[in-house]
Design a protein around this motif. Structure first.
Motif, mmCIF file in Angstrom:
data_model
loop_
_atom_site.group_PDB
_atom_site.id
_atom_site.type_symbol
_atom_site.label_atom_id
_atom_site.label_comp_id
_atom_site.label_asym_id
_atom_site.label_seq_id
_atom_site.Cartn_x
_atom_site.Cartn_y
_atom_site.Cartn_z
ATOM 1 N N ALA A 92 26.565 8.478 15.537
ATOM 2 C CA ALA A 92 27.172 7.773 16.675
ATOM 3 C C ALA A 92 27.587 8.700 17.806
ATOM 4 C CB ALA A 92 28.389 6.991 16.191
ATOM 5 N N GLU A 141 32.165 0.027 4.547
ATOM 6 C CA GLU A 141 30.899 -0.470 4.001
ATOM 7 C C GLU A 141 30.793 -0.176 2.506
ATOM 8 O OE1 GLU A 141 27.357 0.682 5.979
ATOM 9 O OE2 GLU A 141 27.760 -0.575 7.732
ATOM 10 N N LYS A 188 24.710 0.590 14.150
ATOM 11 C CA LYS A 188 25.810 1.402 13.596
ATOM 12 C C LYS A 188 26.547 2.121 14.728
ATOM 13 C CE LYS A 188 24.718 0.948 9.166
ATOM 14 N NZ LYS A 188 25.158 -0.358 8.689
ATOM 15 N N GLY A 230 31.970 4.006 7.239
ATOM 16 C CA GLY A 230 31.392 4.421 5.960
ATOM 17 C C GLY A 230 32.219 3.927 4.791
ATOM 18 N N TYR A 290 27.391 8.823 9.454
ATOM 19 C CA TYR A 290 27.552 7.839 10.526
ATOM 20 C C TYR A 290 28.147 8.485 11.778
ATOM 21 C CZ TYR A 290 26.494 3.727 7.653
ATOM 22 O OH TYR A 290 25.873 2.772 6.886
ATOM 23 N N ILE A 346 30.492 1.870 15.432
ATOM 24 C CA ILE A 346 31.338 3.059 15.310
ATOM 25 C C ILE A 346 32.050 3.339 16.635
ATOM 26 C CG2 ILE A 346 31.279 5.558 14.979
ATOM 27 C CD1 ILE A 346 28.847 4.906 13.037
ATOM 28 N N GLY A 378 33.168 6.647 12.444
ATOM 29 C CA GLY A 378 32.135 6.832 11.431
ATOM 30 C C GLY A 378 32.710 6.779 10.033
ATOM 31 N N PHE A 416 20.241 1.952 13.160
ATOM 32 C CA PHE A 416 21.028 3.098 13.639
ATOM 33 C C PHE A 416 21.775 2.731 14.919
ATOM 34 C CE2 PHE A 416 17.797 6.030 11.479
ATOM 35 C CZ PHE A 416 18.613 6.184 10.379
#
Lengths: 327, 286, 252
Positions: free
Chosen positions: B21, B248, B221, B245, B17, B225, B241, B218
């Motif tokens: 980002a 989630e 995300k 992560g 992630y 982030i 990130g 994406f």
């Protein structure tokens, strides 16, 4: 000034009349396009209140529209008559936008833009994970409107036109009253607006709610028309960007801009859908790029007289060039 | 699933992630532009890697830098030809323009690559240690993501161009007065962001299947982030990130994977309101 | 004379920094008071604390007998507590008269937008901007922008006007015009607190001077006394300027 705005009202009146005549003069296909035009005009006019007058880059349209779809559908499924379900959807979305507005309108600029997009995503995610009520990713069937197909289309068109007219009248009222004056002040300098006595929070929330209720109604009517909804279509990120693009295409912050923009965009889309199905999205993208570079103020703000003069100057120059070459 | 396993999954996902980002954060922080193309850049990187690997059989680790350079060139061109012309315009204009460009790129990808999910399948088996089981390809992906992030950090920290980018991020006018060509820095920044997106896509394709439909995911995300970590450059993206992560990963176990994404967005909305500069962000970007 | 605006023990903190520390004073009806102090003394912060831009961390602000400590800026404007800005804040894409009409409409209490416009025209004539009423606000010169700020504040029908360096950047002739204007505003019964760097303005306008230094009120009194006050000269003027200033005084 008043003569000009009267002209605006006359132009709009004639336009509504022309669209309303579609079912009696034209075929089914054209009626469908007329519905599309009325629908997107209503959405673009609604966006105009928060995005045009107030200058807040809102990308929440699809959230309001999508919630409207679901509230209308769920109401109808539980036995509420269609017309009442549409009104309920508008009212519910109004309430939701009031609560959400109080949160996201504290943000400005880029953060507001992101926050308003997040509302679309969050709404979609909530609807699709709340499967027991909303059917989740499988979507929902909505009771169809009674009547023969042409009658149903005509009815949907009139209802959409009604919402469009209401959205337009709201724009006119906002434009002419202190609400609109205050929103323009906020657009130009929010701190200064606060200093001259404008309750900016209340004004912004009012603009946000006004920009939400009509999309809520449009969504509910759309759901009744097509008979089936799902989260992906109802909360489409394309819709949420398309609507501001329409308003900007015509001229954001003006009364007729969103009307002209929505019409032009729907027609372009129709032409490209019919002829270049595979490239539809790319062509729409190209229109957006052209809009940003060549029509930054929208079609209505173009200086048509100057363009015509320049064109005629150029053709004159060409003919004199030819003339001098001969000599 | 044990706690260690969930945490390990979260960390692996988090480094990926961060890599996703970082370019988005850089463009937002330096150019003050919300780059709606970012998701498609990642997908493009993934597809290019897949097709290069599928047709030649060369190791994706070697293909990755080539793909990254291709994205660099694409990014530089797009910024120089289009975005630069409106870079000082309000967010409505810049966001809409990048969205329009994204529609074109997205369409091109669906036509040429189709929307079929593609994955570079490297079957290296799994490693089991300390009660945690992890496929080797994911570990390689994580390693690559960390190397890429580290490289970007070094470039920003030590190179001339990197210092210039940081200077422009802090104060555009002052940087211009000191002889920095701001337009060139903008284009380079955008190009580096595209490069990182392409590389992230390549890494992603080694771990999960990539498809055009993921471009919106994406992008989402990247929003989350950036808001969690703030626009503080490399460190912000890394913190954001990893945080996303791990959140989630745990939320997926507790409330189900579908709701895990919602929770990410809700956290973002909450942070937007209470702390719009993010956890490690710098003040002053609006 | 009764106090129209009264501050008691007002403090304002930003993080660990005390920008205002225990400031108390009152402004009486019809009075012109000057607020002076070196750069960074907290003068603008004080105006911000009074008008609700940054509400006081502690202490009390009372306006017309009402506790307004926690008010928002727009409430201050509606109550008749108006201010101008050091950096002028027009609505750039509106005409001059629309700018003032906005103040009249939202800060004052007119019956309609048309009435607000009429009121705006009156104030524009009053400050001498009647001839540029229909031009865009962004095209005004600096002195005219400062006058626009004044017209905007006046259109709200204020009881108290806080003027934040309205004369900064003006030349000698322009300052004389501005001084006359401020006197005419005071003659309308508006109490004025004026932040000022120019001693000429302070001495010719104000009946009382407040001296702010490091967020604290260090002296208060008639202007003539203040400029000779040992504490003020040391803290505010510094040795170099003190010398120059005393020479100026000697020259007349």
């Amino acid at each position: 000034m008043s003569r000009k705005s009267n002209l605006t009202l006359i132009v709009m009146g004639l336009w509504v009349l022309a669209l309303a005549l579609a079912p009696s003069l034209l075929g089914n296909y054209e009626v469908r396009i007329a519905i599309s035009i009325a629908m997107f005009t209503a959405l673009a006019l609604s966006w105009n209140i928060i995005g045009g007058f107030t200058g807040y880059p809102s990308f929440s349209t699809a959230a309001f529209y999508g919630i409207g779809c679901y509230v209308g559908a769920l109401a109808q499924r539980s036995g509420v008559p269609a017309a009442l379900a549409w009104v309920a959807a508008a009212a519910f979305v109004g309430g939701v936008s009031f609560a959400l507005g109080a949160i996201v309108l504290r943000l400005k600029g880029h953060y507001f833009a992101i926050g308003s997009i997040a509302l679309v995503d969050i709404s979609r995610l909530v609807i699709s994970s709340w499967g027991s009520v909303t059917g989740g990713g499988n979507g929902l069937n909505v009771p169809l409107l009674e009547g023969r197909p042409p009658e149903v289309s005509a009815l949907v068109l009139y209802v959409m036109l009604g919402i469009m007219v209401l959205a337009f009248v709201t724009n006119v009222i906002v434009d002419r009253t202190r609400l609109g004056f205050g929103l323009r002040c906020i657009d130009q300098n929010e701190d200064a607006a606060d200093m001259v006595g404008i309750d900016t929070t209340r004004y912004k929330i009012a603009a946000f709610v006004l920009s939400a209720i009509f999309p809520g109604a449009v969504g509910a009517v759309y759901a009744s028309w097509v008979g089936y909804i799902d989260p992906t279509d109802s909360f489409d990120i394309l819709t949420t960007v398309k609507v501001p693009v329409m308003a900007m295409l015509g001229g954001a912050g003006t009364l007729l801009g969103p009307v002209v923009g929505a019409f032009s965009f729907v027609m372009l889309e129709e032409i490209f859908w019919a002829n270049f199905l595979e490239w539809n999205r790319a062509i729409m993208g190209a229109i957006v790029v052209v809009l940003i570079f060549f029509l930054p103020g929208g079609i209505l703000r173009l200086d048509w007289k100057r363009i015509l003069r320049r064109l005629s100057d150029r053709s004159k120059a060409r003919s004199t060039d030819k003339g001098s070459a001969k000599e | 699933m044990g706690f260690a396993q969930i945490l390990a999954n979260g960390v692996v996902l988090g480094t990926l992630y961060a890599c996703i980002a970082i370019g988005f954060s850089l463009v937002w922080g330096v150019l003050n532009v919300i780059n709606m193309l970012h998701g498609s850049f990642i997908v493009l990187g993934g597809y290019l890697t897949y097709f290069a690997w599928a047709s030649t059989g060369i190791s994706p680790v070697i293909i990755l830098p080539v793909v990254a350079v291709a994205l660099f060139v694409l990014g530089y061109a797009l910024q120089y030809l289009f975005i630069n012309k409106v870079v000082t315009a309000p967010v409505l204009t810049t966001l809409t323009l990048t969205f329009g460009l994204d529609m074109i790129l997205y369409n091109l990808m669906t036509v040429f690559f189709t929307a079929t999910p593609r994955r570079v399948s490297l079957d290296y088996g799994r490693i089991d240690a300390l009660g945690v089981s992890m496929p080797v390809d994911r570990l390689i992906g994580m390693g690559l993501a960390l190397v890429l992030t580290g490289l970007l950090f070094l470039v920003l920290k030590t190179s001339r161009i990197g210092r210039a980018i940081v200077a422009v991020r802090m104060d555009r006018e002052a940087a211009a007065l000191m002889g920095i060509r701001v337009n060139h820095i903008y284009a380079t920044t955008f190009a580096i962001a595209a490069l990182m997106a392409g590389a992230a896509g390549a890494v992603f394709a080694m771990v999960f299947p990539v498809t055009t439909n993921l471009s919106g995911v994406f992008l989402g995300k990247a929003f989350v982030i950036c808001v969690i970590g703030g626009l503080g450059g490399v460190s912000g993206a890394l913190v954001g990130g990893l945080a996303l992560g791990i959140i989630e990963s745990f939320a997926g176990v507790i409330v189900g994977p579908q709701n895990a994404i919602t929770i990410g967005f809700l956290i973002m909305l909450f942070l937007l309101i209470v702390r719009p500069t993010g956890l490690v962000g710098v003040k002053g970007y609006e | 004379m009764s106090a129209i605006l009264e501050l008691s023990n007002v403090s304002r903190q930003f993080g660990g920094i005390k920008a205002l520390n225990d400031v108390s004073f009152s402004l009486h009806e019809g009075e012109i008071v000057a607020l002076i102090g070196p750069n960074g003394a907290g003068k603008t912060t004080l105006v911000n604390a009074i008008t609700g831009v940054h509400s006081p961390s502690s202490g009390k602000v009372v306006f017309k007998g009402e506790d307004v400590t926690k008010q928002k800026p727009f409430q201050a404007a509606r109550r008749g507590l108006a201010r101008t800005f050091q950096i002028v804040q027009p609505f750039p894409r509106m005409t001059v008269v629309e700018n003032v009409a906005a103040s009249a409409l939202f800060g004052g209490n007119p019956e309609s937008i048309a009435a607000a416009r009429d009121r705006a025209m009156e104030e524009l004539e009053f400050v001498g901007l009647g001839h540029v009423a229909e031009t865009p606000a962004s095209s005004l010169t600096l002195p005219n922008r400062k006058r626009l700020e004044l017209a905007k504040s006046l259109a709200m029908g204020p009881k108290v006007l806080l003027l934040d360096e309205v004369n900064a950047g003006l030349n000698a002739t322009e300052i004389d015009v501005a001084l006359d204007l401020i006197r005419r505003i005071a003659a309308r019964g508006v109490s004025i607190l004026i932040i000022e760097h120019l001693m000429k303005v302070v001495l010719s306008l104000s009946s009382r001077v407040l001296v702010l230094h490091h967020g604290e009120l260090i002296a208060e009194g008639p202007p003539q006394e203040m400029v000779h006050d040992r504490k003020v000269i040391e803290a505010y003027l510094g040795p170099k300027f003190a010398e120059r200033f005393q020479k100026e005084m000697a020259d007349g």
